[in-house]
Design an enzyme around this catalytic site. Structure first.
Site, mmCIF file in Angstrom:
data_model
loop_
_atom_site.group_PDB
_atom_site.id
_atom_site.type_symbol
_atom_site.label_atom_id
_atom_site.label_comp_id
_atom_site.label_asym_id
_atom_site.label_seq_id
_atom_site.Cartn_x
_atom_site.Cartn_y
_atom_site.Cartn_z
ATOM 1 N N GLU A 171 23.776 38.601 11.455
ATOM 2 C CA GLU A 171 24.046 40.101 12.332
ATOM 3 C C GLU A 171 22.744 40.531 12.576
ATOM 4 O OE1 GLU A 171 27.296 41.689 12.108
ATOM 5 O OE2 GLU A 171 28.799 39.289 12.612
ATOM 6 N N GLU A 290 31.061 32.741 12.205
ATOM 7 C CA GLU A 290 32.072 34.083 11.704
ATOM 8 C C GLU A 290 32.816 33.899 12.904
ATOM 9 O OE1 GLU A 290 30.742 38.135 10.026
ATOM 10 O OE2 GLU A 290 29.114 37.317 8.880
HETATM 11 O O1 AHR Z 1 33.130 39.583 7.521
HETATM 12 C C1 AHR Z 1 33.488 40.368 7.792
HETATM 13 C C2 AHR Z 1 31.521 41.210 8.044
HETATM 14 O O2 AHR Z 1 31.521 40.997 9.442
HETATM 15 C C3 AHR Z 1 30.159 40.530 8.000
HETATM 16 O O3 AHR Z 1 29.673 40.998 6.606
HETATM 17 C C4 AHR Z 1 28.965 40.940 8.841
HETATM 18 O O4 AHR Z 1 28.566 39.911 9.350
HETATM 19 C C5 AHR Z 1 30.666 40.460 10.038
HETATM 20 O O5 AHR Z 1 29.781 41.954 10.948
#
Ligand code: AHR
Length: 495
Positions: A171, A290
């Site tokens: 990210e 994610e």
């Molecule tokens: O999964 C929780 C967080 O969400 C992770 O660390 C990050 O990559 C995202 O913003």
């Protein structure tokens, strides 16, 4: 009545089982007290929670992303190797927590073997760069004979780990990220790292950071710049999405699948555009590494404690129906989405929760398990014809969301259907044009009238699969009926 028309010759390609992957981050109680808890009566002699292993292993997840997440962007991986007594305690900037480093790379690889998965490693491109990324590839994937590979051998692993998939940071579009930089700068950083990592091991595959959410003002543009610059060295672009029912409108929330599909379509367009611009034949794939529902517990400040309770989201029925729609979208877009990781596995926005002497299975575990265990073979194209319902601000949305896989090896279909409409009974007719249904192997659903129903330590089985009636009406037609909103899986043997 909603009709799904299928023909086994019309498909979007083979489902890449890596879309049923997971994610373990050094965050809150995911690693410590989640997968590893030497103080628990449920731990094995190495400290691994046996009940957690027993719940994850049957999912046969192909990949487990590690060690973060935001955590990775200020993590020095070498802190987590070597004799445990000599490992430093560190302040973790991402979650304002203390990292003991008692679990590190070598331990994680061992745990992956226990749960029958492969690590998908992320490298730190926030506070570190190409040299450190190259070193970890050498540590993991090279035979003995050079500094970092010898270090691995010294730490007890003679054979290289052969880790195949690597994320170029995490990210990096997000201002909250340690070392966040504009797209052009990240692109240069990622490309340098990619060259050096591939220089060590040409067989690895790389995932370049895309956008952390559709709401980011740099959405798709960050991705475009990074992809274009790293084109020659990358195979995947990473997308993230967390769904939220902040507005407390279940009709609206249950139609999340519409937006999930849109994100996938956005990337399809982007990849086509960049490929065209570069006059290239290369195919880039999406790594949706994610995804989940996350909005009830956003507290991410560990107050400089070890394994603090962070992001301990409790999941209910509607959350499970939304999770099922993520998975359906990945299956339907099998030609584009090759990797996807539910974030995360345990305690932190996870389908599993632990306490010292117990494990709680949350609602979201069930659709995940159905897909992990039974979505196999080709993803069939669906011709869907059926009623819509009023999904709040989203307007009229088809009530039924579906994905179907055809497994030639077992000559069977796995049909995944969600009903997003709480207010009407929805029969679904599945018509197969070129083959005949033989018998229903299994037909299960998660459904109910209370969308907020969840499992608790006191009532751990309030949300769990129950049978759904699925009837072979004729050799070419199967019917199932939802009495309320829910998600279901039907497995059918074909003649
Ligand atoms: O999964 C929780 C967080 O969400 C992770 O660390 C990050 O990559 C995202 O913003």
């Amino acid at each position: 009545m909603t009709t799904l028309r299928l023909h086994t010759a019309f498909h979007a390609g083979e489902v890449d089982r890596r879309v049923f992957s997971g994610f373990v981050e050094h965050l809150g109680r995911c690693v410590y007290e989640g997968i590893c808890d030497p103080g628990s009566p449920l731990a094995d002699s190495d400290g691994w929670r046996k009940d957690v292993v027993d719940a994850i292993r049957p999912l046969a997840m192909p990949l487990m992303r590690y060690p973060g997440g935001n955590f990775v962007s200020c993590y020095d991986w070498w802190d987590g190797i070597g004799p445990r007594s000599q490992r430093p305690k560190r302040l973790d900037y991402a979650w304002r927590s203390v990292e003991s480093n008692q679990v590190g790379l070598d331990e994680f690889v061992k745990w992956c073997k226990l749960v029958d998965t492969q690590p998908m490693m992320a490298v730190n491109l926030g506070t570190r760069g190409a040299a450190e990324a190259q070193a970890i590839v050498e540590y993991c994937n090279m035979p003995a004979g050079t500094k970092w590979a010898d270090e691995r051998v010294k730490n007890g692993s003679k054979d290289p780990y052969g880790i195949k998939v690597w994320c170029l940071g995490n990210e990096m579009d997000g201002p909250w990220q340690a070392g966040h930089v504009p797209a052009e700068e990240y692109a240069r950083r990622a490309d340098q790292a990619a060259k050096m990592m591939k220089g060590v091991d040409r067989t690895i595959e790389l995932v370049v950071c895309g956008s952390s959410a559709r709401g980011m003002h740099t959405y798709l543009e960050y991705d475009r710049v990074a992809l274009d610059y790293c084109w020659d060295h990358t195979q995947y672009v990473s997308a993230h999405r967390y769904s939220a029912n902040d507005i407390q409108d279940s009709d609206w929330f249950l139609a999340e699948g519409v937006e999930i599909e849109r994100v996938v379509e956005d990337y399809r367009g982007l990849f086509t555009y960049v490929r065209g611009k570069r006059r290239s034949d290369k195919q880039i794939y999406l790594s949706f590494d994610e995804w989940n529902v996350w909005y009830k517990n956003r507290h991410g400040d560990g107050d400089w404690r070890e394994a603090p309770h962070l992001l301990e989201e409790v999941y209910n029925l509607e959350d499970a129906i939304v999770c099922a729609q993520y998975l359906a979208s990945f299956v339907r877009n099998a030609d584009l989405v090759k990797i996807a990781c539910i974030a995360q596995m345990v305690n932190v926005i996870g389908p599993l929760m632990t306490k010292k002497d117990g494990l709680l299975v949350q609602s979201t575990y069930y659709p995940l398990a159905w897909y992990c265990q039974h979505a196999r073979g080709k993803s069939l194209k669906l011709l869907v014809d059926g009623p819509t319902y009023k999904a709040g601000k989203r307007g009229d949305v088809p009530a039924i969301d579906a994905a179907v896989t055809f497994d030639e090896a077992t000559n069977s279909l796995a049909i995944f259907v969600s009903n997003r409409d709480r207010n009407r009974i929805h029969p679904v007719s599945i018509k197969l044009d070129d083959k005949q249904f033989a018998s229903v192997i299994e037909a299960v659903q998660l459904s109910g009238t209370d969308m907020k129903l969840d499992n608790t330590w006191e009532h751990p089985d309030r949300v769990k699969p129950t049978p759904i009636s699925a009837t072979v009406l004729s050799p070419n037609e199967l019917k199932l009926t939802f009495s309320t909103a829910g998600t279901a899986m039907v497995r059918v043997k074909l003649k």
